[in-house]
Motif scaffolding. Structure first.
Motif, PDB file in Angstrom:
ATOM      1  N   LYS A 191       0.827  -1.214   0.000  1.00 44.88           N
ATOM      2  CA  LYS A 191       0.000   0.000   0.000  1.00 44.88           C
ATOM      3  C   LYS A 191       0.853   1.253   0.000  1.00 44.88           C
ATOM      4  CE  LYS A 191      -4.102  -1.931   2.225  1.00 44.88           C
ATOM      5  NZ  LYS A 191      -4.953  -1.925   3.445  1.00 44.88           N
ATOM      6  N   ILE A 192       1.939   1.188   0.796  1.00 41.86           N
ATOM      7  CA  ILE A 192       2.850   2.353   0.847  1.00 41.86           C
ATOM      8  C   ILE A 192       3.457   2.623  -0.521  1.00 41.86           C
ATOM      9  CG2 ILE A 192       5.058   3.152   1.787  1.00 41.86           C
ATOM     10  CD1 ILE A 192       4.197   1.680   4.397  1.00 41.86           C
ATOM     11  N   LYS A 193       3.827   1.552  -1.200  1.00 41.38           N
ATOM     12  CA  LYS A 193       4.398   1.719  -2.541  1.00 41.38           C
ATOM     13  C   LYS A 193       3.386   2.355  -3.495  1.00 41.38           C
ATOM     14  CE  LYS A 193       7.686  -2.076  -2.338  1.00 41.38           C
ATOM     15  NZ  LYS A 193       8.039  -3.393  -2.865  1.00 41.38           N
ATOM     16  N   GLU A 194       2.157   1.822  -3.425  1.00 45.45           N
ATOM     17  CA  GLU A 194       1.120   2.377  -4.307  1.00 45.45           C
ATOM     18  C   GLU A 194       0.854   3.845  -3.996  1.00 45.45           C
ATOM     19  OE1 GLU A 194      -1.289  -1.862  -4.812  1.00 45.45           O
ATOM     20  OE2 GLU A 194      -2.231  -0.160  -3.776  1.00 45.45           O
ATOM     21  N   LEU A 195       0.833   4.180  -2.699  1.00 44.35           N
ATOM     22  CA  LEU A 195       0.620   5.577  -2.312  1.00 44.35           C
ATOM     23  C   LEU A 195       1.769   6.468  -2.759  1.00 44.35           C
ATOM     24  CD1 LEU A 195      -0.844   5.013   1.264  1.00 44.35           C
ATOM     25  CD2 LEU A 195      -2.052   6.013  -0.675  1.00 44.35           C
ATOM     26  N   ASN A 196       3.015   5.904  -2.672  1.00 45.60           N
ATOM     27  CA  ASN A 196       4.172   6.686  -3.133  1.00 45.60           C
ATOM     28  C   ASN A 196       4.097   6.948  -4.624  1.00 45.60           C
ATOM     29  OD1 ASN A 196       5.465   7.074  -0.684  1.00 45.60           O
ATOM     30  ND2 ASN A 196       6.467   5.069  -0.782  1.00 45.60           N
ATOM     31  N   GLN A 197       3.638   5.952  -5.381  1.00 44.97           N
ATOM     32  CA  GLN A 197       3.529   6.109  -6.824  1.00 44.97           C
ATOM     33  C   GLN A 197       2.386   7.065  -7.194  1.00 44.97           C
ATOM     34  OE1 GLN A 197       3.086   2.191  -8.391  1.00 44.97           O
ATOM     35  NE2 GLN A 197       5.229   1.601  -7.960  1.00 44.97           N
ATOM     36  N   GLN A 198       1.254   6.920  -6.515  1.00 47.12           N
ATOM     37  CA  GLN A 198       0.083   7.728  -6.869  1.00 47.12           C
ATOM     38  C   GLN A 198       0.224   9.168  -6.360  1.00 47.12           C
ATOM     39  OE1 GLN A 198      -3.325   5.639  -5.387  1.00 47.12           O
ATOM     40  NE2 GLN A 198      -3.064   3.904  -6.833  1.00 47.12           N
ATOM     41  N   THR A 199       0.473   9.290  -5.105  1.00 50.25           N
ATOM     42  CA  THR A 199       0.517  10.651  -4.514  1.00 50.25           C
ATOM     43  C   THR A 199       1.831  10.840  -3.808  1.00 50.25           C
ATOM     44  OG1 THR A 199      -0.565   9.797  -2.541  1.00 50.25           O
ATOM     45  CG2 THR A 199      -1.973  10.777  -4.206  1.00 50.25           C
ATOM     46  N   ALA A 200       2.727  11.508  -4.459  1.00 49.30           N
ATOM     47  CA  ALA A 200       4.047  11.762  -3.861  1.00 49.30           C
ATOM     48  C   ALA A 200       3.947  12.790  -2.765  1.00 49.30           C
ATOM     49  CB  ALA A 200       5.011  12.221  -4.941  1.00 49.30           C
ATOM     50  N   GLY A 201       2.904  13.633  -2.804  1.00 49.10           N
ATOM     51  CA  GLY A 201       2.806  14.728  -1.842  1.00 49.10           C
ATOM     52  C   GLY A 201       2.088  14.380  -0.568  1.00 49.10           C
ATOM     53  N   ARG A 202       1.691  13.130  -0.411  1.00 46.98           N
ATOM     54  CA  ARG A 202       0.897  12.792   0.781  1.00 46.98           C
ATOM     55  C   ARG A 202       1.820  12.236   1.862  1.00 46.98           C
ATOM     56  NH1 ARG A 202      -4.402   9.647  -1.025  1.00 46.98           N
ATOM     57  NH2 ARG A 202      -4.857  10.036   1.188  1.00 46.98           N
ATOM     58  N   GLU A 203       2.657  13.133   2.375  1.00 44.33           N
ATOM     59  CA  GLU A 203       3.637  12.728   3.366  1.00 44.33           C
ATOM     60  C   GLU A 203       2.987  12.405   4.723  1.00 44.33           C
ATOM     61  OE1 GLU A 203       6.547  15.749   3.572  1.00 44.33           O
ATOM     62  OE2 GLU A 203       7.367  15.311   1.600  1.00 44.33           O
ATOM     63  N   LYS A 204       1.930  13.141   5.024  1.00 45.05           N
ATOM     64  CA  LYS A 204       1.268  12.893   6.310  1.00 45.05           C
ATOM     65  C   LYS A 204       0.716  11.465   6.360  1.00 45.05           C
ATOM     66  CE  LYS A 204      -0.134  17.640   7.276  1.00 45.05           C
ATOM     67  NZ  LYS A 204      -1.270  18.551   7.498  1.00 45.05           N
ATOM     68  N   GLU A 205       0.097  11.082   5.266  1.00 44.62           N
ATOM     69  CA  GLU A 205      -0.474   9.720   5.234  1.00 44.62           C
ATOM     70  C   GLU A 205       0.621   8.665   5.326  1.00 44.62           C
ATOM     71  OE1 GLU A 205      -3.767   7.233   2.642  1.00 44.62           O
ATOM     72  OE2 GLU A 205      -3.184   9.256   2.028  1.00 44.62           O
ATOM     73  N   ILE A 206       1.729   8.979   4.663  1.00 47.90           N
ATOM     74  CA  ILE A 206       2.863   8.048   4.716  1.00 47.90           C
ATOM     75  C   ILE A 206       3.398   7.960   6.141  1.00 47.90           C
ATOM     76  CG2 ILE A 206       5.250   7.713   3.967  1.00 47.90           C
ATOM     77  CD1 ILE A 206       4.318   8.937   1.256  1.00 47.90           C
ATOM     78  N   GLY A 207       3.450   9.146   6.819  1.00 48.64           N
ATOM     79  CA  GLY A 207       3.911   9.133   8.210  1.00 48.64           C
ATOM     80  C   GLY A 207       3.011   8.287   9.090  1.00 48.64           C
ATOM     81  N   ARG A 208       1.665   8.464   8.867  1.00 48.02           N
ATOM     82  CA  ARG A 208       0.723   7.656   9.628  1.00 48.02           C
ATOM     83  C   ARG A 208       0.930   6.165   9.385  1.00 48.02           C
ATOM     84  NH1 ARG A 208      -3.975   5.431   8.585  1.00 48.02           N
ATOM     85  NH2 ARG A 208      -4.083   6.337   6.488  1.00 48.02           N
ATOM     86  N   MET A 209       1.163   5.848   8.096  1.00 47.15           N
ATOM     87  CA  MET A 209       1.407   4.446   7.761  1.00 47.15           C
ATOM     88  C   MET A 209       2.706   3.939   8.399  1.00 47.15           C
ATOM     89  SD  MET A 209      -1.104   3.404   5.961  1.00 47.15           S
ATOM     90  CE  MET A 209      -0.507   1.958   5.156  1.00 47.15           C
ATOM     91  N   LYS A 210       3.695   4.863   8.497  1.00 43.88           N
ATOM     92  CA  LYS A 210       4.961   4.470   9.141  1.00 43.88           C
ATOM     93  C   LYS A 210       4.739   4.165  10.611  1.00 43.88           C
ATOM     94  CE  LYS A 210       8.330   6.795   6.189  1.00 43.88           C
ATOM     95  NZ  LYS A 210       9.346   7.864   6.109  1.00 43.88           N
ATOM     96  N   THR A 211       3.904   5.034  11.253  1.00 43.70           N
ATOM     97  CA  THR A 211       3.611   4.767  12.668  1.00 43.70           C
ATOM     98  C   THR A 211       2.895   3.429  12.847  1.00 43.70           C
ATOM     99  OG1 THR A 211       1.587   6.072  12.440  1.00 43.70           O
ATOM    100  CG2 THR A 211       3.535   7.196  13.338  1.00 43.70           C
TER     101      THR A 211
END
Length: 417
Positions: A191-211
């Motif tokens: 999911k993280i990979k897909e989010l990175n590919q689709q929305t590079a600017g969604r750092e907050k969501e990525i941070g949440r996913m990291k947590t």
């Protein structure tokens, strides 16, 4: 090119002789094995003594697939797939691969000669409950398994750190719970990979996913600690299981020896039963002959009784005859006394004719008395002879009665038997 396992076994037969005595694991007992073109023939498998060459190759493959060491398995009173005869045991693997057995099928016990021959050929080390490859075979297997592992598993992106990558090295050895967690982590990473590919600017969501991933990592670490504790318990239980398996194998050997002794006892009982039946037939024949003898003894006893009655009558007659003889003897003595008196009187009156006449009469009377006495003596001798015969008959009768008593006693002895 010939399989190296088969070549090694054949070379061992060439060195040690064909056939050869193969030692069992204890080293105290042996069985005979003979190498042929199509395989090996052994004398400790009564129903199917033939072991094809394929069985040894597949046995080594099974040990390699299980990390260089595998449980032997126990086919006694078991079916393929049972806890002590799974496909991860050598006996179950051989039954499935070589002989085409399916789950639930009964399996013939072949693991003992196979493991003994592999140990005798210096390919494997045969221990209680399990068999393992020797050091040379282990090294070859380790290098091959490393190559296969490097080809099968590639390291994914190291975006989430080295901890996540270390989880995926040996997924097959982890329990179901760990696999579920790993699958969840893999989905999260995807999911993280897909989010990175689709929305590079969604750092907050990525941070949440990291947590979330960190929380999962913590949970995974806790599960790893639990897994280590379980593995320690599993090793302890496996050691206990090994001890139990060794005891079971010893008991199986004892049971086999007891079965052999039981078979010998059964054979002895059969022979004893046959001898007993023969003795019973002999006793029946003896009882029949004894019954015939009893009948003869009864007839003899009746004859003896009748003879005894006759002897009593003869004794009575003899007593009467003796009384008569006694009376005649007394009369004779009195007559002799009278003769003596008359002789005296005659001597006194020799001149007188009367006395002479009387004397002649007396002499005639004496002659008559002597004749009577002679006849009495003859009667007495006859009575004595009859008495002697009676005593002889009485002796024979007593002898017959004694024989009857002895035969009756012998009959009682046979009846006690």
């Amino acid at each position: 090119m010939e399989d190296p396992v088969i070549s090694k076994i054949k070379s061992q037969f060439d060195k040690k002789g064909n056939p050869s005595k193969i030692p069992l694991m204890s080293g105290k007992k042996f069985f005979e094995a003979r190498s042929e073109m199509d395989g090996v023939y052994v004398d400790n498998l009564k129903k199917e003594p033939f072991l094809p060459w394929e069985i040894f190759t597949e046995a080594v493959n099974c040990i390699k697939e299980n990390g260089g060491k595998v449980k032997k398995g126990n086919a006694t009173n078991s079916r393929l797939g049972d806890p002590n005869l799974g496909l991860d045991t050598l006996e179950g693997y051989i039954a499935s691969k070589v002989y085409g057995c399916k789950i639930g099928d009964p399996v013939l016990k072949r693991v003992t000669p196979v493991t003994s021959i592999l140990a005798w050929a210096e390919i494997c080390k045969n221990t209680r409950g399990q068999i393992g490859l020797l050091s040379e075979e282990k090294e070859v297997h380790t290098s091959e398994s490393k190559k296969e592992t490097s080809q099968a598993f590639t390291v994914e992106e190291k975006k989430e750190g080295s901890t996540v990558d270390s989880v995926y090295i040996h997924p097959d050895n982890k329990p179901t719970e760990m696999r579920k967690l790993e699958a969840e982590l893999e989905e999260k990473i995807q999911k993280i990979k897909e989010l990175n590919q689709q929305t590079a600017g969604r750092e907050k969501e990525i941070g949440r996913m990291k947590t979330e991933l960190g929380a999962h990592e913590k949970l995974l670490l806790e599960k790893n600690t639990e897994l280590q504790a379980l593995q320690e318990k599993f090793t302890e239980k496996s050691e206990e299981a090994k001890c139990l398996e060794s005891k079971i194998i010893e008991k199986e050997d004892e049971i086999e020896s007891v079965k052999e002794e039981l078979r010998e006892k059964v054979e002895n009982i059969k022979t004893l039963k046959e001898e007993l039946s023969a003795k019973e037939k002999e006793i029946e024949g003896l009882e029949e002959s004894i019954s015939m003898k009893d009948k003869d003894l009864k007839t003899l006893a009746e004859e003896v009784i009748t003879r005894a009655g006759e002897m009593k009558k003869i004794e009575e007659k003899l007593t009467l005859k003796e009384k008569k003889i006694n009376t005649m003897e007394t009369m004779l003595t009195t007559a002799e006394e009278n003769v003596k008196k008359l002789e005296k009187q005659l001597s006194a009156f020799e001149e007188e004719e009367k006395l002479a006449v009387q004397l002649r009469e007396k002499e005639e009377f004496i002659k008559q008395l002597k004749g009577t006495l002679a006849s009495k003596e003859e009667a007495f001798s006859r009575v004595s002879e009859e008495n002697r015969k009676y005593k002889m008959q009485q002796k024979l009768a007593s002898e017959g009665l004694r024989q009857i008593e002895e035969k009756k006693a012998s009959k009682k002895w046979w009846k006690r038997l």
